[in-house]
Design a protein around this motif. Structure first.
Motif, PDB file in Angstrom:
ATOM      1  N   ARG A   1       1.046  -1.178  -0.032  1.00  0.00           N
ATOM      2  CA  ARG A   1       0.027  -0.041   0.116  1.00  0.00           C
ATOM      3  C   ARG A   1       0.779   1.208  -0.087  1.00  0.00           C
ATOM      4  O   ARG A   1       0.630   2.323  -0.659  1.00  0.00           O
ATOM      5  N   ARG A   2       1.986   1.203   0.756  1.00  0.00           N
ATOM      6  CA  ARG A   2       2.849   2.232   0.868  1.00  0.00           C
ATOM      7  C   ARG A   2       3.892   2.599  -0.633  1.00  0.00           C
ATOM      8  O   ARG A   2       4.739   3.251  -0.301  1.00  0.00           O
ATOM      9  N   GLY A   3       3.587   1.563  -1.103  1.00  0.00           N
ATOM     10  CA  GLY A   3       4.941   1.657  -2.664  1.00  0.00           C
ATOM     11  C   GLY A   3       5.845   0.802  -2.482  1.00  0.00           C
ATOM     12  O   GLY A   3       6.898   1.082  -3.274  1.00  0.00           O
ATOM     13  N   TYR A   4       6.055   0.063  -1.515  1.00  0.00           N
ATOM     14  CA  TYR A   4       7.412  -0.913  -1.292  1.00  0.00           C
ATOM     15  C   TYR A   4       6.881  -1.917  -2.256  1.00  0.00           C
ATOM     16  O   TYR A   4       6.186  -2.391  -2.286  1.00  0.00           O
ATOM     17  N   ARG A   5       8.215  -2.279  -2.647  1.00  0.00           N
ATOM     18  CA  ARG A   5       8.262  -3.663  -3.786  1.00  0.00           C
ATOM     19  C   ARG A   5       8.387  -4.822  -2.794  1.00  0.00           C
ATOM     20  O   ARG A   5       9.633  -5.027  -2.324  1.00  0.00           O
ATOM     21  N   ALA A   6       7.372  -5.623  -2.466  1.00  0.00           N
ATOM     22  CA  ALA A   6       7.375  -6.286  -1.029  1.00  0.00           C
ATOM     23  C   ALA A   6       7.151  -7.911  -1.594  1.00  0.00           C
ATOM     24  O   ALA A   6       6.268  -8.044  -2.523  1.00  0.00           O
ATOM     25  N   LEU A   7       8.064  -8.822  -0.990  1.00  0.00           N
ATOM     26  CA  LEU A   7       7.787 -10.300  -1.224  1.00  0.00           C
ATOM     27  C   LEU A   7       7.537 -10.864   0.175  1.00  0.00           C
ATOM     28  O   LEU A   7       8.413 -10.630   0.987  1.00  0.00           O
ATOM     29  N   LEU A   8       6.452 -11.610  -0.007  1.00  0.00           N
ATOM     30  CA  LEU A   8       6.313 -12.598   1.172  1.00  0.00           C
ATOM     31  C   LEU A   8       6.615 -14.283   0.889  1.00  0.00           C
ATOM     32  O   LEU A   8       6.374 -14.703  -0.215  1.00  0.00           O
ATOM     33  N   LEU A   9       7.302 -14.726   1.863  1.00  0.00           N
ATOM     34  CA  LEU A   9       7.814 -16.173   1.803  1.00  0.00           C
ATOM     35  C   LEU A   9       7.211 -17.030   2.964  1.00  0.00           C
ATOM     36  O   LEU A   9       7.413 -16.426   3.901  1.00  0.00           O
ATOM     37  N   GLU A  10       6.581 -18.062   2.437  1.00  0.00           N
ATOM     38  CA  GLU A  10       6.110 -18.974   3.796  1.00  0.00           C
ATOM     39  C   GLU A  10       6.619 -20.297   3.505  1.00  0.00           C
ATOM     40  O   GLU A  10       6.534 -20.822   2.375  1.00  0.00           O
ATOM     41  N   LYS A  11       7.025 -20.954   4.476  1.00  0.00           N
ATOM     42  CA  LYS A  11       7.726 -22.211   4.374  1.00  0.00           C
ATOM     43  C   LYS A  11       6.673 -23.326   4.114  1.00  0.00           C
ATOM     44  O   LYS A  11       7.127 -24.325   3.397  1.00  0.00           O
TER      45      LYS A  11
END
Ligand SMILES: Cc1cc2nc3c(=O)[nH]c(=O)nc-3n(C[C@H](O)[C@H](O)[C@H](O)COP(=O)(O)OP(=O)(O)OC[C@H]3O[C@@H](n4cnc5c(N)ncnc54)[C@H](O)[C@@H]3O)c2cc1C
Length: 548
Positions: free
Chosen positions: A43-53
């Protein structure tokens, strides 16, 4: 817009290209905390990636008591700040995600000679409602109580107080937040273990981190990111242990861990039982004070069934082992049921399934000794979240399902570097109520809950006109989940995208042939692969969801 990397084909195409991007933020952990962070960062404009094991929400975020609540226990113990924040979050979520987070009336029965008395509890409820800015609580007569819970013990019961909290499906809430994050450009992959994080250069030189990731179905890859945020819940190691151990990195340029070194992660297990409504009929939630230790338990109507929980004890097993109910916990829960619902004559054979989770509780008491050796009872530990820096990386841990939004804001506010893209919509528009108009009115309410704006696309693609027997789900949802919602294993579909596996005592054998056909259609599984997946799913059910 659905995340195209969540289809079976899309996953295979996108995984190799993760290394091509320089991420602003990599979030480790795909529970509600990680999902909230991904939304807030995107939402704030960061390029974000989430990783779940494992699978999304496969940790505590699918094993909770399902309440979105202020927490009357926290109020009673004087944790006014936490209660206020949680009550406000409850009100906001009921507005943002109607149907997925729904108001639930609960009643506290009052028995002669037993606490809480009507007077003291109503005084507490005035404060509870004051924090919500709305009066919800009211008195109930004995006749009202019997109507809402026909098998509840009526002997010595002279009244009840009804108050309001809310209920959800925690796994589906987590997934919904991930879907909202995807609309804003956030990416999330399940079955991707973060094996290590390494500082590239001093943080002052803005060097960032190298993150080694092992996807279950692809060789290990190394990604680069400016910041790492750990949202690994009960899998978070305690800062002091880490500071004293080999991970300590004084050269990292991190803000000093200093006073936060006093934090300890105290894993506390809680377990639940699920019964058919007809064996434990309720139309409202009920608060039960356990006859042995005066702890507060709940019996709640959920998904057309009745759930009972929870326990609160130190989890001493390894976090690498499956979390499951222990005999003493089951006995403890049945003791309360026998005390309050003698007419139901419940036995473990009535129990359709069980689930247990580990609360990532942060104990702030003592820097030297383990908190529980100080004698603090599990239920007395504060449930606030905490954000801290360590080795230049950010950690978010503790808190509650209910407060995930403010927890995420709190963590993202601590980032010093600015995003490249402009800030998008704020939280209150999460899942905007677009479904009150036009064609949306033709779609079953429960689809809006889970899919928000995508409900229309789902309904147009596969009309939701047939329900799965004895569940609140439409068959169309199985198609949709297999096509678009990141199903890698069969248990993802049957235990988290839907909760079918918990609602059938045999794990839904009657659906097996149909499921095999759908898995072939959407995931390209042949007969052999489906049988392997079915065995895996049934083993999980048997091992961690079965009554003892
Ligand atoms: C029994 C119980 C009842 C509860 N009841 C309620 C309630 O009624 N209402 C409420 O508001 N809250 C409740 N809570 C609290 C709430 O469920 C938790 O606070 C919340 O789910 C924690 O979310 P999380 O994302 O921090 O952790 P989790 O959901 O546990 O997620 C952490 C994730 O990190 C992943 N992970 C770990 N290591 C790695 C790695 N190396 N790489 C990639 N991924 C990794 C794990 O697989 C896991 O999925 C309850 C909790 C429990 C246990």
């Amino acid at each position: 817009m659905l995340p195209d990397h969540w289809s079976a084909k899309g996953r295979q195409e996108h995984l190799p290209h993760l290394i091509d991007e320089h991420w602003d933020i990599i979030i480790i952990g795909g529970g509600i905390s990680g999902a909230g962070l991904l939304f807030e960062a995107s939402r704030r404009g960061y390029r974000a990636l989430l990783l779940e094991k494992n699978d999304f929400a496969s940790g505590s975020s699918s094993q909770s008591s399902k309440l979105v609540h202020g927490g009357i226990r926290y109020l009673a113990s004087g944790q006014l700040g936490l209660t206020r924040k949680a009550v406000q979050a409850r009100e906001q979520l009921c507005q943002q995600l109607p149907g997925l987070v729904e108001h639930l009336p609960l009643m506290m029965p009052h028995y002669r000679g037993q606490l809480p008395s009507r007077l003291s509890f109503r005084a507490l409820m005035w404060v509870y409602d004051l924090l919500a800015g709305k009066k919800y609580h009211r008195g109930l007569s004995v006749a009202d109580i019997q109507k809402a819970a026909p098998t509840l013990r009526s002997q010595q019961c002279y009244a009840a107080t009804q108050f309001e909290d809310a209920i959800t499906d925690d796994a589906r809430l987590t997934l919904r937040v991930l879907l909202e994050a995807a609309q804003l450009g956030g990416k999330a992959f399940n079955y991707c273990t973060v094996e290590s994080t390494r500082l590239l250069k001093s943080r002052h030189e803005d060097g960032g981190f190298q993150v080694t990731v092992k996807p279950e179905d692809y060789p290990a890859i190394q990604l680069e990111t400016r910041q790492v945020i750990h949202a690994t819940g009960a899998w978070t190691s305690s800062p002091r242990e880490r500071l004293e151990g080999k991970h300590s990195d004084s050269d990292s340029g991190a803000p000093a861990a200093g006073s936060d070194a006093a934090i300890r992660v105290r894993p506390l297990r809680g377990s639940h039982l699920l019964f058919p409504q007809k064996r434990l009929p309720l139309t409202k939630g009920i608060c039960l004070i356990h006859p042995d230790d005066n702890r507060l338990l709940f019996a709640l109507p959920w998904q057309g069934y009745t759930l009972v929980g929870t326990t609160d004890i130190d989890h001493t097993s390894s976090m690498d082992d499956p979390v499951k109910i222990q005999e003493a916990e089951q006995h403890y829960l049945f003791k309360a049921l026998k005390h309050y619902f003698p007419a139901s004559k419940l036995t473990p054979a009535d129990c359709l399934s069980t689930w247990s989770g580990v609360r990532p509780v942060l104990s702030l008491k003592n820097t030297r000794k383990k908190a529980h050796k100080d004698g603090t009872m599990p239920s007395e530990e504060p449930r606030e979240h905490k954000v801290w820096w360590q080795d230049g990386q950010l950690y978010l841990c503790g808190g509650k399902l209910t407060t995930f939004q403010s927890m995420a804001e709190d963590a993202i506010n601590q980032l010093a570097f600015k995003p490249q893209a402009p800030v998008a919509k704020p939280w209150p528009e999460l899942g905007a109520n677009s479904h009150n108009q036009g064609e949306f009115l033709l779609i079953p309410e429960s689809l809006h809950q889970m899919y928000g704006p995508d409900a229309l696309r789902l309904h147009r693609t596969i009309p939701a006109d047939q329900k799965i027997v004895a569940t609140p789900y439409y068959k169309a949802e199985l198609h949709w989940a297999l096509a678009h919602l990141g199903v890698v294993h069969l248990d993802d579909l049957l235990l988290r995208r839907t909760r079918i596996g918990l609602l059938y005592a045999d794990g839904a054998e009657s659906l097996k042939i149909e499921l095999a056909q759908l898995c072939e259609q959407y995931l390209n599984w042949d007969e052999h692969q489906f049988e392997q997946e079915w065995t895996r799913y049934q083993q999980i059910r048997q091992e961690i969801h079965h009554a003892l």
